[in-house]
Design a protein around this motif. Structure first.
Motif, PDB file in Angstrom:
ATOM      1  N   LYS A  10       0.886  -1.183   0.000  1.00 36.05           N
ATOM      2  CA  LYS A  10       0.000   0.000   0.000  1.00 36.05           C
ATOM      3  C   LYS A  10       0.916   1.223   0.000  1.00 36.05           C
ATOM      4  O   LYS A  10       1.921   1.243   0.700  1.00 36.05           O
ATOM      5  N   VAL A  11       0.537   2.209  -0.775  1.00 33.74           N
ATOM      6  CA  VAL A  11       1.442   3.356  -0.907  1.00 33.74           C
ATOM      7  C   VAL A  11       0.704   4.672  -0.696  1.00 33.74           C
ATOM      8  O   VAL A  11      -0.451   4.833  -1.077  1.00 33.74           O
ATOM      9  N   GLU A  12       1.401   5.589  -0.025  1.00 38.42           N
ATOM     10  CA  GLU A  12       0.900   6.971   0.090  1.00 38.42           C
ATOM     11  C   GLU A  12       1.918   7.834  -0.628  1.00 38.42           C
ATOM     12  O   GLU A  12       3.073   7.911  -0.201  1.00 38.42           O
ATOM     13  N   ALA A  13       1.488   8.498  -1.706  1.00 32.86           N
ATOM     14  CA  ALA A  13       2.468   9.227  -2.512  1.00 32.86           C
ATOM     15  C   ALA A  13       2.126  10.698  -2.613  1.00 32.86           C
ATOM     16  O   ALA A  13       0.960  11.085  -2.614  1.00 32.86           O
ATOM     17  N   SER A  14       3.159  11.512  -2.708  1.00 32.99           N
ATOM     18  CA  SER A  14       2.989  12.935  -3.021  1.00 32.99           C
ATOM     19  C   SER A  14       3.983  13.263  -4.118  1.00 32.99           C
ATOM     20  O   SER A  14       5.007  12.592  -4.251  1.00 32.99           O
ATOM     21  N   TYR A  15       3.670  14.283  -4.903  1.00 34.41           N
ATOM     22  CA  TYR A  15       4.566  14.590  -5.998  1.00 34.41           C
ATOM     23  C   TYR A  15       4.710  16.086  -6.195  1.00 34.41           C
ATOM     24  O   TYR A  15       3.923  16.887  -5.703  1.00 34.41           O
ATOM     25  N   PHE A  16       5.748  16.432  -6.917  1.00 25.34           N
ATOM     26  CA  PHE A  16       6.036  17.830  -7.210  1.00 25.34           C
ATOM     27  C   PHE A  16       6.614  17.898  -8.625  1.00 25.34           C
ATOM     28  O   PHE A  16       7.437  17.081  -9.001  1.00 25.34           O
ATOM     29  N   THR A  17       6.179  18.907  -9.389  1.00 27.02           N
ATOM     30  CA  THR A  17       6.798  19.132 -10.708  1.00 27.02           C
ATOM     31  C   THR A  17       7.081  20.620 -10.849  1.00 27.02           C
ATOM     32  O   THR A  17       6.421  21.442 -10.229  1.00 27.02           O
ATOM     33  N   SER A  18       8.057  20.960 -11.666  1.00 30.65           N
ATOM     34  CA  SER A  18       8.365  22.378 -11.895  1.00 30.65           C
ATOM     35  C   SER A  18       7.233  23.007 -12.689  1.00 30.65           C
ATOM     36  O   SER A  18       6.874  22.517 -13.750  1.00 30.65           O
ATOM     37  N   LEU A  19       6.679  24.092 -12.151  1.00 27.39           N
ATOM     38  CA  LEU A  19       5.551  24.730 -12.849  1.00 27.39           C
ATOM     39  C   LEU A  19       5.976  25.954 -13.650  1.00 27.39           C
ATOM     40  O   LEU A  19       5.209  26.472 -14.436  1.00 27.39           O
ATOM     41  N   ASP A  20       7.197  26.416 -13.405  1.00 23.68           N
ATOM     42  CA  ASP A  20       7.651  27.618 -14.090  1.00 23.68           C
ATOM     43  C   ASP A  20       8.802  27.270 -15.014  1.00 23.68           C
ATOM     44  O   ASP A  20       9.828  26.779 -14.576  1.00 23.68           O
ATOM     45  N   ALA A  21       8.607  27.507 -16.301  1.00 21.80           N
ATOM     46  CA  ALA A  21       9.668  27.160 -17.252  1.00 21.80           C
ATOM     47  C   ALA A  21      10.390  28.392 -17.783  1.00 21.80           C
ATOM     48  O   ALA A  21      11.103  28.314 -18.762  1.00 21.80           O
ATOM     49  N   THR A  22      10.170  29.556 -17.161  1.00 23.09           N
ATOM     50  CA  THR A  22      10.768  30.773 -17.709  1.00 23.09           C
ATOM     51  C   THR A  22      12.241  30.902 -17.345  1.00 23.09           C
ATOM     52  O   THR A  22      13.030  31.419 -18.111  1.00 23.09           O
ATOM     53  N   VAL A  23      12.622  30.441 -16.147  1.00 29.37           N
ATOM     54  CA  VAL A  23      14.018  30.626 -15.748  1.00 29.37           C
ATOM     55  C   VAL A  23      14.749  29.300 -15.505  1.00 29.37           C
ATOM     56  O   VAL A  23      15.915  29.307 -15.171  1.00 29.37           O
ATOM     57  N   VAL A  24      14.059  28.168 -15.673  1.00 28.18           N
ATOM     58  CA  VAL A  24      14.730  26.890 -15.413  1.00 28.18           C
ATOM     59  C   VAL A  24      15.188  26.257 -16.721  1.00 28.18           C
ATOM     60  O   VAL A  24      14.608  26.498 -17.781  1.00 28.18           O
ATOM     61  N   THR A  25      16.241  25.437 -16.627  1.00 28.91           N
ATOM     62  CA  THR A  25      16.749  24.780 -17.825  1.00 28.91           C
ATOM     63  C   THR A  25      16.185  23.372 -17.971  1.00 28.91           C
ATOM     64  O   THR A  25      16.235  22.795 -19.051  1.00 28.91           O
ATOM     65  N   GLN A  26      15.682  22.791 -16.869  1.00 32.05           N
ATOM     66  CA  GLN A  26      15.098  21.458 -16.910  1.00 32.05           C
ATOM     67  C   GLN A  26      13.824  21.463 -16.065  1.00 32.05           C
ATOM     68  O   GLN A  26      13.728  22.192 -15.085  1.00 32.05           O
ATOM     69  N   ILE A  69       9.301  15.009  -9.252  1.00 33.48           N
ATOM     70  CA  ILE A  69       9.707  14.334  -8.018  1.00 33.48           C
ATOM     71  C   ILE A  69       8.481  13.688  -7.404  1.00 33.48           C
ATOM     72  O   ILE A  69       7.423  14.317  -7.303  1.00 33.48           O
ATOM     73  N   THR A  70       8.626  12.439  -6.989  1.00 27.00           N
ATOM     74  CA  THR A  70       7.550  11.827  -6.224  1.00 27.00           C
ATOM     75  C   THR A  70       8.131  11.141  -5.001  1.00 27.00           C
ATOM     76  O   THR A  70       9.156  10.470  -5.081  1.00 27.00           O
ATOM     77  N   GLU A  71       7.481  11.352  -3.863  1.00 28.04           N
ATOM     78  CA  GLU A  71       7.898  10.715  -2.612  1.00 28.04           C
ATOM     79  C   GLU A  71       6.767   9.833  -2.146  1.00 28.04           C
ATOM     80  O   GLU A  71       5.609  10.245  -2.204  1.00 28.04           O
ATOM     81  N   PHE A  72       7.094   8.669  -1.713  1.00 29.63           N
ATOM     82  CA  PHE A  72       6.017   7.801  -1.246  1.00 29.63           C
ATOM     83  C   PHE A  72       6.459   6.959  -0.065  1.00 29.63           C
ATOM     84  O   PHE A  72       7.640   6.682   0.129  1.00 29.63           O
TER      85      PHE A  72
END
Lengths: 183, 169
Positions: free
Chosen positions: B27-43, B47-50
């Motif tokens: 059984k897994v409990e997961a949370s995730y994050f992604t970059s929402l701003d592409a104006t100043v980032v190169t990549q 990310i997901t943590e569970f």
């Protein structure tokens, strides 16, 4: 009776004089200066936020240029209004006359002369108001367009202070100049 | 006889050991994050943590592996039964939507490798699957604001001029 006639006659003269004079009533004047001040003050925000012109360094220029621009814009408003008023009156007179006649048709107590006077007064008022508002709209539109074009494109390479001074004085000066034209 | 039974015991123990290694009823409990701003980032980062919960206790170095969009990744252990999977992508290639992350344990991973050697398109049933939803990254306005302001002001000024000449005509 004769006194009343005299009064009516003088009122017509008064209207005619008002028509041909470039002077505006106090209310119109307040409207013009108030509007001109607001429109002249708007580019301050533009220059502060977009062109990074610090308020503390350029406050004197802001005050001087806003004052000059307000005066020039108010002049442009007045002249444009005067130019437009007659033409607007000619266009609107039939419609105003019709509406006023309809309104006053039921009033049997009023003499013909008084009705005509009221119609004339209403025509003047309508033409005055329309010319005022159109003059403000026209001058504001041109002022803001000239400020945007000159500050973002023509004077792009200059320092923000110079950009501000030249853009605003050129825009308001140009409008004041154009408004004094005969056509 | 003794040797035979000994072999049986060892085999059972080994099999038991292998079974005990795998997570029962994950059984897994997961949370995730992604970059929402592409104006100043190169990549763009994903990310997901569970936290993994199993019916049996897991061994010390229980490793997990993940496969997402054809990429093979190792899960980093960040705490007791807590893992993190992360990868980056070029902003141009990063697509919005749901990314399916298939997570396998060491056994599953080994069997996947074996299957892939024979048939590259082979797949193995994952231990668990996490869905990471990326809403897309903002890469700046479509039209530059000063161009828009210029265009609108010219339009309004043109209307004003035309109407004025109509009135004065």
């Amino acid at each position: 009776m004769s006194g009343k006639n005299n009064k009516a006659f003088t009122k017509e003269e008064e209207l005619l004089l008002q028509d041909f004079s470039r002077n505006v009533s106090t209310k119109s004047s307040a409207l013009f200066y108030g509007n001109a001040f607001i429109v002249s003050a708007i580019p301050i925000w533009l220059f502060w936020r977009v062109h990074s012109l610090e308020i503390s360094t350029a406050i004197i220029w802001f005050i001087l240029v806003t004052a000059a621009s307000t005066w020039l814009l108010a002049l442009a408003y007045r002249n444009t209004k005067f130019q437009l008023k007659h033409r607007v009156a000619v266009r609107r007179e039939d419609a105003v006359a019709r509406e006023m006649s309809r309104k006053l048709a039921d009033d049997k107590k009023m003499s013909r002369k008084e009705k005509d006077e009221r119609i004339l007064w209403k025509k003047n008022e309508v033409a005055d108001y329309e010319a005022t508002t159109y003059s403000i709209f026209y001058n504001n539109a041109l002022f803001l367009t000239i400020v945007i074009l000159s500050s973002f494109y023509i004077l792009r390479t200059f320092t923000p202070t110079v950009n501000y001074i030249v853009s605003l004085t050129a825009a308001s000066g140009l409008l004041a100049l154009l408004s004094t034209g005969t056509k | 006889m003794v040797t035979k039974s000994f072999i049986y015991i060892i085999t059972i123990a080994l099999i038991g050991g292998i079974c005990a290694e795998s997570c029962q009823n994950p059984k897994v409990e997961a949370s995730y994050f992604t970059s929402l701003d592409a104006t100043v980032v190169t990549q763009i980062a994903y990310i997901t943590e569970f936290t993994l919960k199993c019916d049996n206790t897991l061994p010390e170095n229980y490793g997990l592996y993940a496969e997402v969009d054809g990429k093979s990744l190792t899960a980093a252990r960040i705490g007791e039964n807590k893992y993190q999977i992360s990868w980056t992508e070029e902003p141009a290639k990063a697509r919005s939507g749901v990314h399916q992350i298939n997570i396998l344990d060491e056994e599953g991973w080994a069997s996947l490798r074996r299957a892939r050697r024979a048939d590259p398109a082979a797949s193995v049933a994952p231990l668990l699957a996490i869905q990471l939803s990326h809403p897309g990254s903002y890469s700046g306005p479509w039209v530059n604001s000063e161009i828009l302001a210029t265009f609108i002001s010219i339009l309004v000024a043109y209307t004003a001029l035309r109407n004025k000449s109509k009135i004065l005509a």
